[in-house]
Scaffold this active site. Structure first.
Site, PDB file in Angstrom:
ATOM      1  N   SER A  64       0.799  -1.239   0.000  1.00 25.00           N
ATOM      2  CA  SER A  64       0.000   0.000   0.000  1.00 25.00           C
ATOM      3  C   SER A  64       0.822   1.275   0.000  1.00 25.00           C
ATOM      4  O   SER A  64       0.259   2.361  -0.165  1.00 25.00           O
ATOM      5  CB  SER A  64      -0.943   0.019   1.198  1.00 25.00           C
ATOM      6  OG  SER A  64      -2.040  -0.803   0.928  1.00 25.00           O
ATOM      7  N   LYS A  67       0.205   3.496  -2.909  1.00 26.33           N
ATOM      8  CA  LYS A  67      -1.021   4.273  -3.152  1.00 26.33           C
ATOM      9  C   LYS A  67      -0.783   5.765  -3.377  1.00 26.33           C
ATOM     10  O   LYS A  67      -1.364   6.349  -4.298  1.00 26.33           O
ATOM     11  CB  LYS A  67      -2.033   4.018  -2.033  1.00 26.33           C
ATOM     12  CG  LYS A  67      -2.600   2.598  -2.079  1.00 26.33           C
ATOM     13  CD  LYS A  67      -3.398   2.258  -0.831  1.00 26.33           C
ATOM     14  CE  LYS A  67      -3.994   0.851  -0.923  1.00 26.33           C
ATOM     15  NZ  LYS A  67      -4.568   0.408   0.351  1.00 26.33           N
ATOM     16  N   TYR A 195      -3.487  -2.656 -10.276  1.00 31.13           N
ATOM     17  CA  TYR A 195      -3.318  -2.459  -8.834  1.00 31.13           C
ATOM     18  C   TYR A 195      -2.478  -3.589  -8.213  1.00 31.13           C
ATOM     19  O   TYR A 195      -1.561  -3.334  -7.426  1.00 31.13           O
ATOM     20  CB  TYR A 195      -4.704  -2.370  -8.169  1.00 31.13           C
ATOM     21  CG  TYR A 195      -4.638  -2.339  -6.667  1.00 31.13           C
ATOM     22  CD1 TYR A 195      -4.158  -1.215  -5.993  1.00 31.13           C
ATOM     23  CD2 TYR A 195      -5.020  -3.444  -5.900  1.00 31.13           C
ATOM     24  CE1 TYR A 195      -4.072  -1.191  -4.607  1.00 31.13           C
ATOM     25  CE2 TYR A 195      -4.942  -3.428  -4.522  1.00 31.13           C
ATOM     26  CZ  TYR A 195      -4.471  -2.302  -3.879  1.00 31.13           C
ATOM     27  OH  TYR A 195      -4.374  -2.278  -2.517  1.00 31.13           O
ATOM     28  N   TYR A 247      -3.742   3.877   7.780  1.00 32.95           N
ATOM     29  CA  TYR A 247      -4.952   3.091   7.962  1.00 32.95           C
ATOM     30  C   TYR A 247      -5.879   3.800   8.932  1.00 32.95           C
ATOM     31  O   TYR A 247      -6.003   5.023   8.879  1.00 32.95           O
ATOM     32  CB  TYR A 247      -4.601   1.660   8.401  1.00 32.95           C
ATOM     33  CG  TYR A 247      -3.709   0.955   7.408  1.00 32.95           C
ATOM     34  CD1 TYR A 247      -4.149   0.707   6.123  1.00 32.95           C
ATOM     35  CD2 TYR A 247      -2.424   0.575   7.735  1.00 32.95           C
ATOM     36  CE1 TYR A 247      -3.343   0.075   5.186  1.00 32.95           C
ATOM     37  CE2 TYR A 247      -1.608  -0.062   6.807  1.00 32.95           C
ATOM     38  CZ  TYR A 247      -2.082  -0.301   5.541  1.00 32.95           C
ATOM     39  OH  TYR A 247      -1.281  -0.903   4.628  1.00 32.95           O
ATOM     40  N   VAL A 265       1.292  -3.571   4.000  1.00 34.00           N
ATOM     41  CA  VAL A 265       1.320  -4.846   4.726  1.00 34.00           C
ATOM     42  C   VAL A 265       2.608  -5.642   4.476  1.00 34.00           C
ATOM     43  O   VAL A 265       2.873  -6.618   5.156  1.00 34.00           O
ATOM     44  CB  VAL A 265       0.093  -5.742   4.410  1.00 34.00           C
ATOM     45  CG1 VAL A 265      -1.186  -5.129   4.940  1.00 34.00           C
ATOM     46  CG2 VAL A 265      -0.010  -6.025   2.925  1.00 34.00           C
TER      47      VAL A 265
END
Ligand code: GLU
Length: 477
Positions: A64, A67, A195, A247, A265
């Site tokens: 992530s 992103k 993705y 998060y 992660v």
């Protein structure tokens, strides 16, 4: 030999390495198989110098942490207005993989999976009728962009990609939900494919620190000097990293660490101190939010021990004025007549020097400005010595120039000692950046044109200039 700074980083890692809590992500076998004790830290500072500690060359998947980069790419391609139409910027307070949208049916922000999959879809051709080659092409571009940010060629882990693609039911649910709203211009499967690929790119903490420094530096990688995206995009990316990056633990993160950040992660955390540095940490054991346990702790220490919290507001204004003195005790230096020398000697204390240091941003310039104004009755000529100033941002430059105007209006003189040409560079940058000059700037900038006599390379030249100014007064009287 380790520098003092390396020693600090080593010390912080020693403090955090005892913590073995948390669990390694195990939703795919490749993540479950990593060494749970792996631990690396890299910090890339403004000029690209990188401090690397521990497993800083071990690669892991970016997950992530990708992103913010894909979001930056979508903004670069479509502009922020078009992207805002599709992806919100509100913290969700929910888990990263929540199947939810806002009341306009947009993903709540680009740092949760829904927003990230949407951002990836915006990098594909706006059509449903394209083959796998189009996804490959989009990924090549994406990899170029990420590599530009990291400052070296990155690559994807094929095994992780295959596993992500075969296990990603939840992400499929998200993409198909978005598609059911009629929001995607491309097929949900193509968006997912891109993705999964972006999540599977392998990086080191050195890479994350370089990416962080690029964001900190307004989109220009300080190691390569290559500009990858604009300062406006960097500002937007930092904003969503601040509010949505960690998060559902964002509030606690901002208060205790105060650095825009994104975790993944895979165990990586990317953190940024805007305008100053980028941090990459890796340690794969995760807490209940999905953030690296040691990574979070390391960032907490860095922020507290090194004073890196972005709202550490007083620091710059405290150190900006290094010293202030007049020249009452220094002899007249120019080659003047006896009479001129004795006149100059009588007004030696009307010549005041302000030595500045640090990066001159709003906070520092504001305090200098106020100080010069408050001291106005104590000098006829002010010499501002900026050899220890690293950079002058646009607001500070305007404020420094307005000091000149203030003094001109009151029959005083401001001179600058600028051996490294920091003001000159800043003015030149301003001229390049300003396609249409604003009404106020040109006269200011002319006033401090480096060809004019009141920007000097040395203190001696500035003093002679000041003496000439005082003598002119003398003869005009
Ligand atoms: N590939 C992972 C997913 O989309 C990334 C998750 C993460 O790093 O938060 O589920």
């Amino acid at each position: 030999m380790q520098s003092l700074v390396d020693g600090y980083f080593r010390h912080i890692m020693d403090e955090c390495s005892a913590d073995r809590s948390g669990v390694v992500a195990d939703y795919i076998p490749q993540l479950a198989a990593v060494d749970p004790d792996g631990y690396g830290l890299s910090v890339c500072v403004h000029d690209g110098h990188t401090y690397s500690q521990g497993d800083s060359t071990a690669t892991f998947t970016i997950q992530s942490v990708s992103k913010p980069l894909t979001y930056a790419m979508a903004i670069k391609r479509h502009g922020v207005v078009a992207v805002d139409e599709k992806i919100g910027v509100e913290p969700s307070g929910e888990a990263f993989n929540e199947i939810s949208v806002d009341d306009r049916r947009r993903p709540k922000n680009p740092m949760i999976n829904a927003g990230a999959i949407f951002a990836a879809s915006m990098l594909l051709p706006p059509s449903r009728a394209f083959g796998p080659a189009a996804v490959e092409d989009a990924f090549d571009e994406l990899l170029d962009f990420y590599s530009g940010c990291a400052g070296r060629r990155l690559a994807m882990d094929e095994d992780v990609y295959a596993s992500e693609a075969s296990t990603g039911s939840r992400n499929r649910a998200i993409a198909y939900m978005l598609d059911s709203f009629g929001a995607l211009e491309t097929s949900p499967d193509a968006a997912l494919d891109l993705y999964y690929r972006q999540c599977s790119i392998r990086v080191t903490t050195d890479d994350l620190a370089g990416i962080g420094a690029t964001i900190a530096n307004g989109g220009m990688n300080p190691r390569t000097g290559r500009s990858v995206f604009s300062g406006e995009t960097a500002q937007r990316v930092l904003s969503v990293m601040t509010t949505c990056g960690m998060y559902d633990g964002a509030g606690d993160w901002v208060t205790s660490v105060g650095l825009p950040a994104k975790s993944g992660v895979g165990g990586g955390i990317l953190a940024v101190l805007p305008g100053q540095l980028g941090i990459g940490v890796y340690s794969p054991r995760l807490d209940e939010h999905g953030n690296s346990v040691r990574g979070v702790e390391t960032c907490r220490h860095l922020s507290k021990d090194l004073g890196l919290h972005m709202f550490n507001v007083t620091r710059e204004s405290r150190v900006t004025i290094r010293s202030v003195y007049d020249l009452a005790d220094t002899p007249v230096s120019g080659e003047w007549s006896e009479q001129e020398r004795s006149y100059l000697q009588t007004c030696r204390d009307r010549l005041r020097v302000y030595e500045l240091q640090g990066d001159l941003t709003f906070a520092g310039a504001e305090s200098v400005h106020r100080r010069l104004e408050a001291d106005l009755d104590r000098y006829t000529v002010v010499i501002v010595e900026i050899s220890r100033i690293g950079l002058i941002d646009a607001v500070a430059r305007t404020m420094v120039l307005s000091i000149k105007r203030l003094l001109d209006e009151s029959g005083r003189r401001a001179t600058l000692v600028d051996p490294d040409g920091v003001v000159r560079a800043s003015v030149a940058r301003h001229r390049e950046d300003t396609a249409v000059p604003d009404l106020d700037a040109p006269q200011d900038l002319q006033g401090f044109d480096p060809a004019l006599p009141h920007v000097h390379a040395t203190m001696d030249d500035a003093i002679i200039d000041a003496e000439m100014f005082l003598l002119k007064h003398y003869y005009d009287q």
